[in-house]
Enzyme design. Structure first.
Site, PDB file in Angstrom:
ATOM      1  CD  GLN A   1      20.132  49.481  23.136  1.00 32.46           C
ATOM      2  OE1 GLN A   1      20.698  48.951  22.189  1.00 32.46           O
ATOM      3  NE2 GLN A   1      20.787  50.014  24.170  1.00 32.46           N
TER       4      GLN A   1
ATOM      5  CB  CYS B   1      25.311  52.376  19.260  1.00 30.94           C
ATOM      6  SG  CYS B   1      26.058  51.464  17.890  1.00 30.94           S
TER       7      CYS B   1
ATOM      8  NE  ARG C   1      30.493  43.114  22.728  1.00 27.70           N
ATOM      9  CZ  ARG C   1      29.824  43.014  21.581  1.00 27.70           C
ATOM     10  NH1 ARG C   1      29.821  41.880  20.909  1.00 27.70           N
ATOM     11  NH2 ARG C   1      29.134  44.039  21.124  1.00 27.70           N
TER      12      ARG C   1
END
Length: 346
Positions: A86, A116, A250
């Protein structure tokens, strides 16, 4: 030691030849790029749990690759395939140069970060703030695709700040798709660039899965991967009725063994998953190899804290890592003893 251990992992993960990887390992299930989480040590651990999940690096900025230690950021083990780099950036020429580097290093994909929301990322004019500049993102994607024969994908939000996602997301995707992007990974939340922290932006804005489902319905020619709030694998798999793939973040880090069901559930792979003990047995030689190169044990074991998540002895496992991994003379063998205690507690 490093060479022998990684070859063992490579043999057991059985990655296909590069030209066939994209066809054999579609993005039906991906592990999200996560800063300070999905480094090379974590990715090899996850690969031992799932042979088929597509793995993504932490975000790497174009400046870090062009001006920094290139090998440090791009080095990965062949066992990680399929693996994507990325990138963070907004300069088409810089992104093109970094895409060529990624292709030269053997990555299967380069993903552009348009999701982000951190202040640092915004100040560099990349990340989620680029949702407001779809034409610039299209120029970036076109330059990246022209730079190397490698898949170029985009990870974005459904919108930012005052944007109406029902208008902003289709407009963004259609503009960028015209530049040649065929795959969009969509975090199904808005990003509030002013007023919420990056952590809050992962939880506070409401999820809108139907909007992402509708995007796929409107664009069957595109590959749409859903991201955001996915924690239970069977529930995540049900989204495949509406989109091409899912990306879990997560939960894959907090509870890495949740990936043990991925190969069968998402890919129809009938091979039994490795047990936690089997994962540990194959991972420890890899750990020893990196320690021989001077990497402190604690830098690797921090990714293993959740390996026994949900089992009766998980607390003892976490305590053993917290108390021993940082010691100057610590060796990976203490993990085997801690794992035995977990099995005894069960």
């Amino acid at each position: 030691m490093m060479q022998r251990s990684t070859e063992q992992i490579r043999a057991t993960t059985a990655a296909p030849a590069r030209q066939n990887r994209d066809a054999m390992a579609p993005r039906r299930f991906c592990v999200a790029p996560m800063m300070d989480c999905t480094d090379r040590f974590d990715r090899v651990l996850l690969r031992l749990i799932s042979r088929r999940a597509r793995l993504y690096t932490e975000m790497v900025t174009t400046g870090a690759l062009i001006h920094g230690d290139r090998d440090r950021f791009l080095r990965f083990d062949p066992a990680e395939h399929p693996v994507a780099l990325q990138l963070g950036g907004s300069d088409p020429q810089a992104l093109a140069a970094c895409t060529a580097m990624a292709a030269d290093h053997g990555y299967d994909e380069v993903n552009l970060n348009v999701g982000c929301p951190s202040d640092r990322v915004q100040s560099g004019r990349f990340g989620a703030c680029l949702m407001a500049e779809p034409k610039l993102v299209a120029d970036c994607v076109a330059a990246m695709a022209a730079a190397a024969d490698i898949a170029v994908t985009v990870k974005c939000r459904i919108g930012i700040d005052a944007q109406d996602p029902a208008e902003a997301l289709p407009r963004f995707v259609e503009t960028v798709a015209q530049a040649g992007c065929r795959t969009f990974i969509v975090h199904a939340r808005k990003a509030w660039l002013d007023g919420l922290s990056p952590k809050q932006n992962r939880d506070v804005p409401p999820l809108d899965y139907p909007l992402v489902h509708a995007l796929k319905a409107a664009h069957p020619e595109l590959e749409i991967v859903l991201n955001g709030g996915l924690t239970e694998m069977a529930a995540a798999a049900r989204h495949l009725d509406h989109v091409d793939g899912v990306m879990v973040g997560r939960e894959a880090y907090r509870n890495p063994y949740c990936l043990s069901v991925v190969d069968g559930l998402f890919f129809g792979d009938a091979r039994p998953p490795r047990s936690r003990a089997g994962v540990l047995a194959e991972y420890l030689p890899y750990v020893e190899g990196w320690m021989a190169e001077g990497v402190p044990l604690k830098h690797i074991t921090r990714h293993m804290v959740g390996l026994y998540q949900g089992l009766p002895g998980a607390r003892a496992w976490r305590r053993a890592i917290a108390e021993q991994a940082h010691l100057p003379d610590a060796r990976p063998a203490f993990l085997e003893q801690a794992a035995r205690q977990v099995r005894e507690a069960a």
